[in-house]
Motif scaffolding. Structure first.
Motif, PDB file in Angstrom:
ATOM      1  N   LYS A 136      55.151   6.379  89.395  1.00  0.00           N
ATOM      2  CA  LYS A 136      53.722   6.338  89.170  1.00  0.00           C
ATOM      3  C   LYS A 136      53.205   7.727  88.787  1.00  0.00           C
ATOM      4  CE  LYS A 136      52.936   1.993  90.143  1.00  0.00           C
ATOM      5  NZ  LYS A 136      52.020   1.589  91.214  1.00  0.00           N
ATOM      6  N   ASP A 168      43.897   5.638  86.369  1.00  0.00           N
ATOM      7  CA  ASP A 168      43.931   5.372  87.803  1.00  0.00           C
ATOM      8  C   ASP A 168      45.266   5.837  88.389  1.00  0.00           C
ATOM      9  OD1 ASP A 168      42.629   3.760  90.119  1.00  0.00           O
ATOM     10  OD2 ASP A 168      44.694   3.060  90.055  1.00  0.00           O
ATOM     11  N   HIS A 169      45.260   6.148  89.684  1.00  0.00           N
ATOM     12  CA  HIS A 169      46.472   6.666  90.331  1.00  0.00           C
ATOM     13  C   HIS A 169      47.588   5.637  90.390  1.00  0.00           C
ATOM     14  CE1 HIS A 169      44.648   4.477  93.652  1.00  0.00           C
ATOM     15  NE2 HIS A 169      45.735   4.638  94.369  1.00  0.00           N
ATOM     16  N   HIS A 170      47.280   4.358  90.107  1.00  0.00           N
ATOM     17  CA  HIS A 170      48.326   3.343  90.068  1.00  0.00           C
ATOM     18  C   HIS A 170      49.076   3.339  88.726  1.00  0.00           C
ATOM     19  CE1 HIS A 170      47.379   1.588  93.885  1.00  0.00           C
ATOM     20  NE2 HIS A 170      46.134   1.304  93.541  1.00  0.00           N
ATOM     21  N   SER A 171      48.589   4.076  87.747  1.00  0.00           N
ATOM     22  CA  SER A 171      49.190   4.049  86.410  1.00  0.00           C
ATOM     23  C   SER A 171      50.608   4.620  86.422  1.00  0.00           C
ATOM     24  CB  SER A 171      48.331   4.866  85.431  1.00  0.00           C
ATOM     25  OG  SER A 171      47.027   4.350  85.350  1.00  0.00           O
ATOM     26  N   LYS A 229      41.391   8.560  91.791  1.00  0.00           N
ATOM     27  CA  LYS A 229      41.437   7.580  92.874  1.00  0.00           C
ATOM     28  C   LYS A 229      40.036   7.480  93.462  1.00  0.00           C
ATOM     29  CE  LYS A 229      43.749   6.293  97.187  1.00  0.00           C
ATOM     30  NZ  LYS A 229      44.779   6.677  98.192  1.00  0.00           N
ATOM     31  N   GLU A 285      46.729  -5.705  87.457  1.00  0.00           N
ATOM     32  CA  GLU A 285      45.644  -4.899  88.010  1.00  0.00           C
ATOM     33  C   GLU A 285      44.544  -5.787  88.586  1.00  0.00           C
ATOM     34  OE1 GLU A 285      44.477  -2.317  84.852  1.00  0.00           O
ATOM     35  OE2 GLU A 285      46.419  -1.277  84.785  1.00  0.00           O
ATOM     36  N   GLU A 333      45.616  -6.817  91.997  1.00  0.00           N
ATOM     37  CA  GLU A 333      45.398  -5.778  93.013  1.00  0.00           C
ATOM     38  C   GLU A 333      43.975  -5.872  93.564  1.00  0.00           C
ATOM     39  OE1 GLU A 333      47.483  -3.624  94.345  1.00  0.00           O
ATOM     40  OE2 GLU A 333      49.175  -4.333  93.142  1.00  0.00           O
TER      41      GLU A 333
END
Length: 624
Positions: free
Chosen positions: A151, A230-233, A254, A534, A537
């Motif tokens: 990530k 986003d930090h999930h990318s 985030k 996404e 989530e």
């Protein structure tokens, strides 16, 4: 060996997980099996009662229920029941009733536990339920691929440099030097929201080259267009953003706060050369060479599959490549036709907008025009622009949409106000045609021009849809029209359409129904995400699904997608037409079993959505 034992062994050899046992163990197992017969409509197991045998259905059929009486599963010959009760506390977990006269092979618990202790493959099969087994199947496909699991946030080695936008640039330069940073993020002093960025390049080109004073406030030279993720990318998405937007710094956020900034130099060891170089070449190509470049898309796709990239990454890469073709064609169109007479936004729709595009796709697109649009003055320009792009995409391997969902169709060239009015009507009057339009146009992204208009339109759609429970009920009814290909006994139901006879269309009967029902939940919880993973989530975080079912749905989407992706890659390598139709006999036993698990998750999810929104609708139209 007695003839009846020979028959038992022969049967066990064909039934998972007994088919993994050696010959001697099969013989020993057959010797201790008891045979029991139950007439139709007889309770085999009652919830909470003691259980001391594993039940293997030899012939007949049964229904398995949850403790609340809800139907959980139907089983035919080869079905196994009682394993969870044996493993947990020797109490029946799922009641079972026959729906035909049925014959069982019953294995004593002592021998069952012996097989679990001695044979890992046997234990792996019986110690998990369908959803856990599906999760493990997804994990197996990704466990060797570190690249797909990396990530963006993992490359943030230090805190970001954040200063006020009113800070003098000389102080900015000093802070960057002290932090050994090539950038500084700038924030508004009133609300501490990030408003821009300054890089070393900006200091050189804006201050030094132009001889500006060191007292110049940072806001005077800062970059205000930040392409944050986003930090999930994934790192792959960071790389795509850098190349696509022409930037070397991507803030990672985030909860709308910066965790840090990833620089181009951070990504060198993670680069995906094939996809990045292809995008770069597309964005620089002349019209005459675009079609040749399109031939490399399939090679890029198969490389990613062979490198064990997951479906999210592959879908993202293929979508960014597709958008790059559109963007280059639009740039060339403006060079050919001249500057547009009014502002506009070119939209990507469907799987491309969701970052879920694969190889079998057509061109779904539309145009948002400024409200000053005058057909007499402007129609010819935008008709020509749409045709230029559509013809170019067709030449590059993106076929014309058979349903005419393209900007070449005057219906799909609307002003900002016109699109809002159209969406409002579709939501307020959800008849079958309007619901079909929603399923096509609710996933949209601006790829050229006034891209902010697409974000505004997405927010308009979200606000209107979330406020209309009647609309959500109708949309949920539409979302369950395409059912998974499982029969009464959870066996595969094949296509019977000639060309793809005895196959399963994994898009039409697998991923598309998941996309549809996830979209309904996402609208209900106010998610502004477009990608299905996404959206899930956000749905999981909202807590509207039963415990664990959101993760099950995510695993089902991933597994079905990867079976579809590997099938398309194999078609490419064999040099045959790429399609979405898989023949189950071409799959391994493991994949067939996991695919059934995934379809069962989808079936249960459709049953849930059917009732969740039905009570909220009054006088809803009948969806046929």
């Amino acid at each position: 060996m007695q003839p009846e034992l020979i028959e038992v062994v022969r049967f066990l050899k064909e039934v998972p997980p007994f088919n993994v046992l050696p010959e001697a163990e099969l013989n020993a197992t057959a010797a201790v099996i008891e045979i029991r017969y139950f007439r139709n409509n007889t309770e085999v197991l009652k919830y909470g009662e003691d259980i001391d045998h594993l039940f293997l259905l030899r012939s007949g059929a049964v229904e398995v229920y949850r403790r609340n009486g809800e139907l959980y599963n139907r089983l035919e010959s080869g079905g196994m029941i009682g394993q969870l009760g044996l493993l947990i506390n020797k109490k029946v977990k799922f009641p079972v009733k026959t729906i035909e006269d049925s014959l069982f092979y019953c294995l004593p618990s002592e021998h069952f536990f012996h097989l679990c202790d001695e044979y890992e493959a046997f234990a792996d099969f019986v110690e998990v339920d369908d959803s856990i087994r599906l999760h493990n199947a997804v994990a197996v496909s990704a466990q060797h691929n570190d690249f797909t699991s990396v990530k963006a946030s993992t490359l943030l080695y230090k805190d970001p440099v954040i200063l006020s936008e009113n800070t003098p640039v000389q102080n900015i330069a000093q802070a960057m030097t002290e932090a050994m940073s090539t950038y500084a993020l700038l924030e508004n002093e009133s609300d501490n929201q990030i408003t821009g960025m300054i890089t070393e390049h900006d200091l050189c080109s804006q201050i030094v080259a132009q001889g500006l004073s060191g007292d110049t406030p940072a806001r005077m030279i800062m970059q205000t267009s930040l392409y944050a993720l986003d930090h999930h990318s994934y790192l792959h998405e960071v790389m795509m953003t850098m190349l696509h937007r022409g930037v070397h710094h991507v803030p990672i956020m985030k909860n709308k706060k910066p965790l840090g900034v990833i620089e181009m130099t951070d990504l060198i060891r993670h680069e995906s050369q094939s996809s990045l170089l292809l995008i770069h070449r597309v964005l620089q190509a002349e019209l005459s060479s675009l079609a040749e470049l399109s031939k490399e898309v399939r090679n890029c796709f198969t490389r990613m599959v062979n490198e064990d990239a997951n479906s999210h990454m592959i879908g993202n890469a293929m979508s960014v490549i597709g958008k790059s073709f559109k963007q280059r064609l639009l740039q060339l169109a403006e060079e050919t036709l001249g500057e547009p007479p009014i502002k506009y936004c070119f939209l990507a729709l469907g799987s491309m907008a969701r970052d879920e595009q694969l190889l079998v796709t057509d061109q779904d697109n539309a145009l948002i025009l400024d409200d000053t649009y005058d057909p007499v003055l402007h129609e010819e320009y935008f008709r020509s622009l749409a045709k230029f792009v559509s013809d170019g995409l067709a030449a590059c391997g993106y076929p014309y949409c058979s349903g005419e969902i393209m900007a070449t169709n005057p219906l799909w060239r609307k002003t900002k106000r016109g699109w809002q009015e159209a969406f409002a009507e579709w939501i307020e009057k959800p008849d079958p045609q309007h619901l079909l339009n929603c399923s096509i146009f609710f996933d949209l992204e601006g790829v050229w021009g006034e891209e902010a208009w697409a974000k505004e339109l997405n927010q308009f759609i979200l606000d209107k849809a979330q406020a209309s429970r009647r609309f959500l009920a109708c949309l949920s009814g539409n979302a369950i029209k395409r059912t998974p290909p499982l029969g009464f006994f959870k066996n595969f139901v094949m296509e019977k359409d000639g060309k793809h006879n005895n196959s399963i269309n994994l898009k039409r009967r697998g991923t598309a129904p998941i996309v549809d029902l996830v979209r309904v939940h996402a609208l209900a919880v106010g998610s502004d995400a477009r990608n299905t993973f996404e959206r899930l989530e956000d749905i999981i975080a909202a807590g509207i699904l039963p415990e664990g079912k959101g993760k099950d749905l995510r695993d089902a989407m991933e597994f079905i997608s990867m079976v579809r992706i590997r099938h398309q890659a194999r078609d490419v390598e064999l040099g045959i037409d790429v399609d979405n139709n898989i023949e189950p006999e071409s799959l391994s036993d493991f994949d067939r079993r996991s695919l059934k698990d995934a379809f069962l998750v989808l079936s249960n999810a459709q049953n849930f959505i059917k009732y969740r929104y039905a009570s909220n609708v009054v006088n809803a139209p009948q969806i046929k």
